[in-house]
Design a protein around this motif. Structure first.
Motif, mmCIF file in Angstrom:
data_model
loop_
_atom_site.group_PDB
_atom_site.id
_atom_site.type_symbol
_atom_site.label_atom_id
_atom_site.label_comp_id
_atom_site.label_asym_id
_atom_site.label_seq_id
_atom_site.Cartn_x
_atom_site.Cartn_y
_atom_site.Cartn_z
ATOM 1 N N SER A 106 82.693 2.139 -19.346
ATOM 2 C CA SER A 106 81.536 3.566 -20.025
ATOM 3 C C SER A 106 82.053 4.503 -19.954
ATOM 4 N N SER A 107 81.657 5.656 -20.533
ATOM 5 C CA SER A 107 82.469 6.713 -20.482
ATOM 6 C C SER A 107 82.269 7.703 -18.962
ATOM 7 N N SER A 155 88.671 9.834 -27.959
ATOM 8 C CA SER A 155 87.172 9.777 -28.888
ATOM 9 C C SER A 155 85.796 9.568 -28.198
ATOM 10 N N GLY A 156 86.259 9.642 -26.713
ATOM 11 C CA GLY A 156 85.063 9.122 -26.640
ATOM 12 C C GLY A 156 84.559 7.674 -25.414
ATOM 13 N N SER A 158 89.963 12.404 -18.252
ATOM 14 C CA SER A 158 90.569 11.590 -19.524
ATOM 15 C C SER A 158 91.332 10.700 -19.299
ATOM 16 N N GLU A 159 91.755 10.614 -17.712
ATOM 17 C CA GLU A 159 92.295 9.652 -17.518
ATOM 18 C C GLU A 159 92.232 8.534 -16.363
#
Length: 267
Positions: free
Chosen positions: A40-41, A79-80, A55-56
């Motif tokens: 998930s995010s 993009s999420g 971001s990574e």
């Protein structure tokens, strides 16, 4: 090695749709046959308590028996959505070992560390995923120890010479190997990130209120994820230690429900 605090990387679990091998499901089909891993995010909170995006990160994968696959997988947020090379779970459970920041040169489940960069390296324990539970919820922890120096005037620079700056950390075993190369590490703040474990006495040079000072920091045993605060006072033309306090890198009271202290020693 001790692993007391997570870095507040909280991955909310969700399950991605499982693709079918054919248009219709037969009586012998099962979720395990077609499942792929998902993430998930993720969000992180810095030392100031403010949320920031991640971001990574990187990860290594083991099979059901604990054998390591050779790939050092880069995980990106686009993009999420978290994207990475597909990991099939049809051939059994997988173990996930995540780390931050991603480095394409890492291999064999090991992180190459360089204290001269003053990078806040993070690592995770093994996270298991399976056909029935394909979504990974990952927590990252501080690998290094934070040493902070305080004086009546703000400390704006710290330097330690002759420090063993190179090391290797195994994500699978939790072992840290410090190498013999020595050099100078420095910071433009009042804090330094040091390797955990037994540390010999070190000569510390710092700048406070625009004035240079130096002193010998006695030998100490540092622990991952802990912050060691040295309160200094002036003594003649130099400084001496007035007090030493040891706290969690990020005090749990500031982030209720999001920080877990782990006191178990990792061998």
């Amino acid at each position: 090695m001790d692993k007391p605090f997570n870095h507040l990387i909280i991955c909310l679990t969700f399950v991605m749709p499982v693709a079918a091998l054919s248009g219709c499901s037969g009586p012998n089909d099962s979720p395990e046959q077609d499942a792929v891993m998902s993430i998930s995010s993720c969000t992180a909170r810095g030392d100031d308590g403010q949320e920031m995006s991640v971001s990574e990160f990187g990860m290594f994968v083991t099979d059901t028996a604990g054998n390591l696959y050779p790939d050092n997988i880069r995980v990106l947020n686009r993009s999420g959505k978290w994207t990475f090379a597909e990991i099939s779970l049809s051939d059994g459970d997988k173990g996930i070992y995540a780390y931050y920041p991603y480095n394409p040169s890492f291999s064999g489940g090991k992180m190459g560390l360089d204290a001269r960069s003053q990078t806040d390296y993070l690592y995770s324990e093994r996270t298991m995923v399976s056909g029935n539970a394909p979504s990974a919820s990952i927590t990252l922890y501080h690998l290094l120890s934070k040493v902070t120096f305080r004086m009546p005037a703000a400390v704006t620079a710290v330097r330690v010479a002759d420090y063993s700056y190179s090391a290797s950390y195994s994500l699978l075993t939790g072992s840290l190997e410090i190498k013999p190369e020595k050099g100078t590490i420095s910071s433009g703040t009042g804090s330094l990130l040091l390797y955990p474990g037994d540390s010999p006495a070190m000569h510390v040079a710092l700048v406070a209120g625009g004035h240079p000072y130096d002193f010998v920091m006695p030998a100490a045993a540092f622990r991952s994820g802990k912050e060691y605060v040295y309160t200094l006072k002036t003594a003649g033309n130099g400084v001496e230690i007035e007090d030493i306090t040891i706290t969690g890198w990020q005090p749990g009271g500031n982030y209720e429900g999001t920080i877990t202290e782990k006191e178990q020693e990792r061998q």
